[in-house]
Design an enzyme around this catalytic site. Structure first.
Site, PDB file in Angstrom:
ATOM      1  N   ASP A  66       0.739  -1.183   0.017  1.00  0.00           N
ATOM      2  CA  ASP A  66       0.107  -0.118  -0.138  1.00  0.00           C
ATOM      3  C   ASP A  66       0.965   1.288   0.160  1.00  0.00           C
ATOM      4  OD1 ASP A  66      -2.979   1.099   1.071  1.00  0.00           O
ATOM      5  OD2 ASP A  66      -1.360   2.270   1.773  1.00  0.00           O
ATOM      6  N   TYR A  71       2.455  10.416  -0.363  1.00  0.00           N
ATOM      7  CA  TYR A  71       3.581   9.741   0.479  1.00  0.00           C
ATOM      8  C   TYR A  71       5.210   9.991   0.012  1.00  0.00           C
ATOM      9  CZ  TYR A  71       0.166   6.773   2.527  1.00  0.00           C
ATOM     10  OH  TYR A  71      -0.858   6.267   3.211  1.00  0.00           O
ATOM     11  N   GLN A 195     -11.027   2.634   2.713  1.00  0.00           N
ATOM     12  CA  GLN A 195     -10.048   2.656   3.794  1.00  0.00           C
ATOM     13  C   GLN A 195     -10.203   3.644   4.653  1.00  0.00           C
ATOM     14  OE1 GLN A 195      -5.369   3.427   3.435  1.00  0.00           O
ATOM     15  NE2 GLN A 195      -5.622   1.464   2.549  1.00  0.00           N
ATOM     16  N   PRO A 223      -4.042   0.033  12.308  1.00  0.00           N
ATOM     17  CA  PRO A 223      -4.812  -0.806  13.196  1.00  0.00           C
ATOM     18  C   PRO A 223      -4.461  -1.380  14.627  1.00  0.00           C
ATOM     19  CG  PRO A 223      -3.585  -2.033  11.611  1.00  0.00           C
ATOM     20  CD  PRO A 223      -3.425  -0.459  11.156  1.00  0.00           C
ATOM     21  N   LEU A 224      -3.316  -0.691  14.910  1.00  0.00           N
ATOM     22  CA  LEU A 224      -2.607  -0.729  16.276  1.00  0.00           C
ATOM     23  C   LEU A 224      -2.874   0.510  17.039  1.00  0.00           C
ATOM     24  CD1 LEU A 224       0.597  -2.638  15.373  1.00  0.00           C
ATOM     25  CD2 LEU A 224      -1.630  -3.606  15.902  1.00  0.00           C
ATOM     26  N   GLY A 225      -3.571   1.487  16.540  1.00  0.00           N
ATOM     27  CA  GLY A 225      -3.986   2.502  17.331  1.00  0.00           C
ATOM     28  C   GLY A 225      -2.899   4.004  17.400  1.00  0.00           C
TER      29      GLY A 225
END
Length: 296
Positions: A66, A71, A195, A223-225
């Site tokens: 991704d 970026y 997304q 997804p890990l905050g």
């Protein structure tokens, strides 16, 4: 954990919680996002100045990469080089990228449209050129524009990629449930993916439900905050569950996202972390564990 999360802030926030049937969503290594297009559940991302180790990810079995135009060219080039330097054929790798929606306003604390041209067709061409690819598997509109009609105009330029065969599927990012109804009524091709930021302790259930009902695959970033500043990896319940299954807290957090019915993109440079990210299919959280973590 170094380079564990993508760095795009959330556009949507949850208004209220509703009961999702946690155990109803099986976790497979790929999901069908549109006819004939299978997307990996586990994808690896990275941003400017903090790219992930794309080459090692491909070497150890990862298949979803991704990236995004904003970026920066150096990060985009690293993704392209990892693909070309791998021993894999192009059709074995799933590449997601994103183009800006302009005008955007200052919704992320910075107007990226000051840097990138508002011509979406030009942005698409530049993106493909820097990646060194003839096509991508999934092209996303990175965020909603200032108005729905402006978002539709950008998306219609992306829709042409399907006809031109420069994208196998298209979608959006950072769209919430309040935007979708009018947006969907004005586009020709329904987004395959949305997304958005999502983790234990930070999930927009209204939008997740809307996407499920409308058969739009929901993909979690951060997804890990990390972006929501939820300390998922040190949460006592997450750690206890991880100990019970002899896995890491990160694996529990990622498994929770997957069992919630979503795919995800994470980020890492260390091989050990990449191995963990890919190894979320050997255990299953119970209904009670899913509900406990969903309640945070």
């Amino acid at each position: 954990r170094i380079n564990r999360v993508s760095m795009m802030p959330s556009f949507a926030s949850s208004l209220f919680l509703f009961a999702l049937p946690m155990a109803a969503f099986p976790v497979d290594k790929t999901v069908t996002i549109s006819p004939g297009v299978e997307m990996p559940t586990v994808n690896l991302g990275g941003v400017a100045l903090r790219p992930s180790n794309y080459s090692v990810f491909l070497e150890i079995g990862g298949r979803g990469l991704d990236t995004a135009l904003i970026y920066g060219d150096p990060t985009q080039k690293q993704v392209g080089e990892a693909i070309r330097n791998s021993k894999l054929s192009r059709d074995e790798i799933f590449v997601t990228t994103k183009v800006p929606c302009c005008p955007m306003g200052d919704i992320f604390g910075y107007d990226f449209c000051k840097v990138y041209a508002e011509n979406t067709t030009m942005n698409i061409a530049h993106d493909l050129k820097v990646l060194g690819l003839d096509y991508v598997d999934l092209m996303l509109v990175h965020w909603p524009c200032t108005t729905v009609d402006e978002s539709v105009a950008t998306y219609k330029a992306v829709e042409k990629m399907i006809e031109d065969k420069t994208a196998r599927a298209i979608g959006v990012s950072n769209f919430n449930s309040t935007i979708f109804p009018e947006f969907l009524s004005k586009v020709s091709i329904k987004p395959a993916v949305n997304q958005c930021q999502m983790s234990i302790g930070d999930h927009d259930d209204d939008t997740i439900k809307f996407c499920k009902v409308n058969n739009i695959t929901y993909q979690a970033y951060s997804p890990l905050g990390g972006l929501s500043h939820v300390d998922v990896l040190h949460d006592p319940d997450v750690k206890k569950i991880a100990e019970n299954y002899s896995v890491s807290p990160a694996q529990v957090a990622l498994r929770w996202v997957a069992q919630y019915g979503c795919i995800f993109v994470t980020a890492a440079t260390k091989k050990d972390y990449l191995v963990e990210d890919l190894d979320i299919f050997s255990f299953e959280l119970t209904d009670d564990e899913m509900d406990l973590l969903a309640s945070k």
